[in-house]
Motif scaffolding. Structure first.
Motif, PDB file in Angstrom:
ATOM      1  N   GLN A  79     -19.515  13.144  14.569  1.00 42.65           N
ATOM      2  CA  GLN A  79     -20.866  12.822  14.119  1.00 42.65           C
ATOM      3  C   GLN A  79     -20.870  11.641  13.161  1.00 42.65           C
ATOM      4  O   GLN A  79     -21.824  10.871  13.121  1.00 42.65           O
ATOM      5  N   ALA A  80     -19.802  11.500  12.382  1.00 46.27           N
ATOM      6  CA  ALA A  80     -19.713  10.405  11.422  1.00 46.27           C
ATOM      7  C   ALA A  80     -19.137   9.131  12.029  1.00 46.27           C
ATOM      8  O   ALA A  80     -19.052   8.109  11.344  1.00 46.27           O
ATOM      9  N   GLY A  81     -18.727   9.199  13.294  1.00 50.80           N
ATOM     10  CA  GLY A  81     -18.148   8.024  13.934  1.00 50.80           C
ATOM     11  C   GLY A  81     -16.755   7.708  13.445  1.00 50.80           C
ATOM     12  O   GLY A  81     -16.331   6.555  13.474  1.00 50.80           O
ATOM     13  N   THR A  82     -16.028   8.752  12.985  1.00 58.64           N
ATOM     14  CA  THR A  82     -14.680   8.544  12.443  1.00 58.64           C
ATOM     15  C   THR A  82     -13.714   9.527  13.089  1.00 58.64           C
ATOM     16  O   THR A  82     -13.068  10.315  12.404  1.00 58.64           O
ATOM     17  N   VAL A  83     -13.609   9.496  14.393  1.00 59.83           N
ATOM     18  CA  VAL A  83     -12.755  10.453  15.088  1.00 59.83           C
ATOM     19  C   VAL A  83     -11.300  10.310  14.649  1.00 59.83           C
ATOM     20  O   VAL A  83     -10.581  11.286  14.448  1.00 59.83           O
ATOM     21  N   THR A  84     -10.844   9.084  14.471  1.00 61.13           N
ATOM     22  CA  THR A  84      -9.476   8.849  14.013  1.00 61.13           C
ATOM     23  C   THR A  84      -9.496   7.839  12.865  1.00 61.13           C
ATOM     24  O   THR A  84     -10.359   6.959  12.807  1.00 61.13           O
ATOM     25  N   ALA A  85      -8.520   7.972  11.959  1.00 57.81           N
ATOM     26  CA  ALA A  85      -8.405   7.022  10.854  1.00 57.81           C
ATOM     27  C   ALA A  85      -7.883   5.692  11.377  1.00 57.81           C
ATOM     28  O   ALA A  85      -7.132   5.648  12.369  1.00 57.81           O
ATOM     29  N   PRO A  86      -8.265   4.577  10.760  1.00 59.15           N
ATOM     30  CA  PRO A  86      -7.726   3.270  11.166  1.00 59.15           C
ATOM     31  C   PRO A  86      -6.198   3.273  11.107  1.00 59.15           C
ATOM     32  O   PRO A  86      -5.592   3.859  10.206  1.00 59.15           O
ATOM     33  N   ALA A  87      -5.562   2.610  12.089  1.00 55.56           N
ATOM     34  CA  ALA A  87      -4.100   2.597  12.150  1.00 55.56           C
ATOM     35  C   ALA A  87      -3.481   1.974  10.901  1.00 55.56           C
ATOM     36  O   ALA A  87      -2.383   2.356  10.494  1.00 55.56           O
ATOM     37  N   ASP A  88      -4.172   1.014  10.323  1.00 54.70           N
ATOM     38  CA  ASP A  88      -3.645   0.338   9.126  1.00 54.70           C
ATOM     39  C   ASP A  88      -4.286   0.865   7.845  1.00 54.70           C
ATOM     40  O   ASP A  88      -4.431   0.144   6.868  1.00 54.70           O
ATOM     41  N   TRP A  89      -4.647   2.163   7.844  1.00 59.63           N
ATOM     42  CA  TRP A  89      -5.356   2.725   6.691  1.00 59.63           C
ATOM     43  C   TRP A  89      -4.565   2.555   5.404  1.00 59.63           C
ATOM     44  O   TRP A  89      -3.362   2.811   5.351  1.00 59.63           O
ATOM     45  N   ARG A  90      -5.221   2.087   4.376  1.00 59.23           N
ATOM     46  CA  ARG A  90      -4.696   2.007   3.025  1.00 59.23           C
ATOM     47  C   ARG A  90      -5.792   2.486   2.077  1.00 59.23           C
ATOM     48  O   ARG A  90      -6.974   2.228   2.304  1.00 59.23           O
ATOM     49  N   LEU A  91      -5.378   3.180   1.036  1.00 60.13           N
ATOM     50  CA  LEU A  91      -6.316   3.498  -0.040  1.00 60.13           C
ATOM     51  C   LEU A  91      -6.340   2.309  -0.988  1.00 60.13           C
ATOM     52  O   LEU A  91      -5.304   1.912  -1.526  1.00 60.13           O
ATOM     53  N   ARG A  92      -7.514   1.765  -1.183  1.00 59.60           N
ATOM     54  CA  ARG A  92      -7.680   0.639  -2.094  1.00 59.60           C
ATOM     55  C   ARG A  92      -8.327   1.144  -3.379  1.00 59.60           C
ATOM     56  O   ARG A  92      -9.393   1.779  -3.343  1.00 59.60           O
ATOM     57  N   VAL A  93      -7.677   0.872  -4.507  1.00 58.31           N
ATOM     58  CA  VAL A  93      -8.195   1.272  -5.817  1.00 58.31           C
ATOM     59  C   VAL A  93      -8.465   0.010  -6.617  1.00 58.31           C
ATOM     60  O   VAL A  93      -7.541  -0.743  -6.933  1.00 58.31           O
ATOM     61  N   ASP A  94      -9.738  -0.229  -6.941  1.00 58.89           N
ATOM     62  CA  ASP A  94     -10.135  -1.437  -7.666  1.00 58.89           C
ATOM     63  C   ASP A  94     -10.436  -1.103  -9.121  1.00 58.89           C
ATOM     64  O   ASP A  94     -11.195  -0.178  -9.412  1.00 58.89           O
ATOM     65  N   GLY A  95      -9.836  -1.867 -10.017  1.00 59.38           N
ATOM     66  CA  GLY A  95     -10.036  -1.702 -11.445  1.00 59.38           C
ATOM     67  C   GLY A  95      -9.371  -2.848 -12.163  1.00 59.38           C
ATOM     68  O   GLY A  95      -9.037  -3.869 -11.540  1.00 59.38           O
ATOM     69  N   PRO A  96      -9.137  -2.716 -13.464  1.00 61.91           N
ATOM     70  CA  PRO A  96      -8.425  -3.787 -14.183  1.00 61.91           C
ATOM     71  C   PRO A  96      -7.058  -4.101 -13.581  1.00 61.91           C
ATOM     72  O   PRO A  96      -6.597  -5.236 -13.622  1.00 61.91           O
ATOM     73  N   ARG A  97      -6.396  -3.069 -13.002  1.00 62.00           N
ATOM     74  CA  ARG A  97      -5.111  -3.287 -12.326  1.00 62.00           C
ATOM     75  C   ARG A  97      -5.218  -2.756 -10.898  1.00 62.00           C
ATOM     76  O   ARG A  97      -4.767  -1.638 -10.595  1.00 62.00           O
TER      77      ARG A  97
END
Length: 369
Positions: free
Chosen positions: A231-249
């Protein structure tokens, strides 16, 4: 001059009288008061005004589970009570002539608004528990403003009928025999509705969960799912999935790198606006640890973004109180198993005292804000 089912003499039951109406009004008023107050809590947690955000608390852990469960339980119990109360007064709704004066016309207009708002409120709420929205308007905002309209109309109605209510508040010396039978039947109906639906939130009533739309133990990995990956259009995670954390570092992490960070287990409920809730054991990385690594300053909030294709809660903001709570996780596992796609693989948010719609799935980005 009237003909048909509403003509004079057609309303023969002795129960179309004030005492029965007042008794039912007390019960209905109690149910609606609980429903209204808990609904305000739900609305404030889902969409808090700016001034309220600093005061939101992550404890008690199951706070939203309790308040939203009470909201739906009291709302469902109000349906038979409202039906019975309207039955006792409907001869007055069709009295003739429709208006005897300007004041009488205004009073009847107020009653029309009150009845219409209350019927819309309880039945749109019922349909929401079924996730069925056969109307073009947004449910949550409409439900919120209907609650204020119905509550205001109810207070005006009580003020207008205060003298009559006070006269019939106490039990009369001699009562109608049929009144006791009628009130017993209404009580039984409300009780049956409550017992056969409350199990979707109350664990010890789960065996009686016959009429509720959900059982809290049925679904992928033993948990219900409102919005599937398909329903969300996300049957599979992207093959190059990375968690991106944005902040001072700022930094990025692969799933393997996330799994190598210190892992923590927590017991937390998923509690949804439709009234169901289920507790599970979640495992993952503390959100506070991810914040610290990104150099987040004290008091910072977070913004989470899902890689789902669409959805009103694709972007979710988390106040600092929740972000620094040691129970708040970026979860990778549930009940000892890697998250399935329907539960947010590869990573999802789980935090205490939060509505289920804010426990965002399929996370791809975290921003310090």
């Amino acid at each position: 001059m009237r003909r048909g089912p509403f003509r004079d003499g057609k309303f023969r039951s002795a129960l179309h009288e004030p005492r029965t109406t007042v008794v039912l009004g007390r019960w209905l008023g109690a149910a609606l008061l609980v429903c209204f107050l808990t609904g305000l809590v739900s609305h404030a947690l889902q969409d808090p005004p700016t001034w309220l955000v600093p005061y939101l608390q992550s404890r008690p852990v199951g706070g939203y589970q309790v308040t939203q469960g009470l909201h739906v339980i009291s709302g469902l119990a109000a349906i038979p009570l409202l039906g019975a109360k309207l039955w006792t007064v409907y001869p007055r709704l069709f009295e003739w002539p429709p208006a005897r004066s300007v004041l009488h016309a205004l009073e009847r207009l107020g009653i029309f608004v009150l009845v219409a708002a209350m019927l819309l409120e309880v039945f749109t709420g019922l349909f929401n528990t079924l996730q069925w929205y056969p109307w073009p308007f947004p449910f949550r905002q409409t439900h919120f403003w209907l609650a204020w309209l119905a509550t205001g109309g109810l207070l005006v109605h009580i003020a207008a009928k205060g003298t009559l209510i006070a006269r019939h508040w106490r039990r009369p010396a001699v009562g109608l025999p049929q009144r006791r039978a009628f009130l017993t039947a209404v009580t039984a109906a409300a009780g049956v509705v409550t017992l056969t639906t409350a199990g979707q939130t109350v664990p010890f009533l789960s065996g009686l969960d016959l009429l509720a739309p959900r059982r809290p133990d049925i679904g992928p990995q033993g948990l219900p799912v409102n919005r599937t990956a398909a329903q969300a259009g996300t049957v599979t995670a992207p093959a190059d999935w990375r968690l991106r954390v944005d902040g001072p570092r700022p930094y990025t992490l692969t799933l393997a790198e996330l799994a190598q960070l210190p892992q923590h287990d927590v017991e937390l409920p998923i509690a949804c606006v439709e009234g169901w809730s289920a507790t599970a054991r979640w495992s993952g990385v503390r959100i506070a640890d991810l914040m610290e690594r990104a150099g987040a300053p004290a008091g910072a909030a977070l913004r989470f973004t899902s890689f789902e294709a669409n959805g009103p809660y694709r972007v979710m903001e988390m106040p600092s109180e929740y972000a620094v709570d040691p129970l708040s996780l970026l979860a990778l596992r549930v009940n000892g198993e890697v998250l399935k796609a329907d539960h947010g693989y590869p990573a999802r948010v789980i935090a205490p005292n939060r509505p289920g719609v804010l426990q965002t799935k399929w996370i791809e980005r975290i921003e310090v804000v």
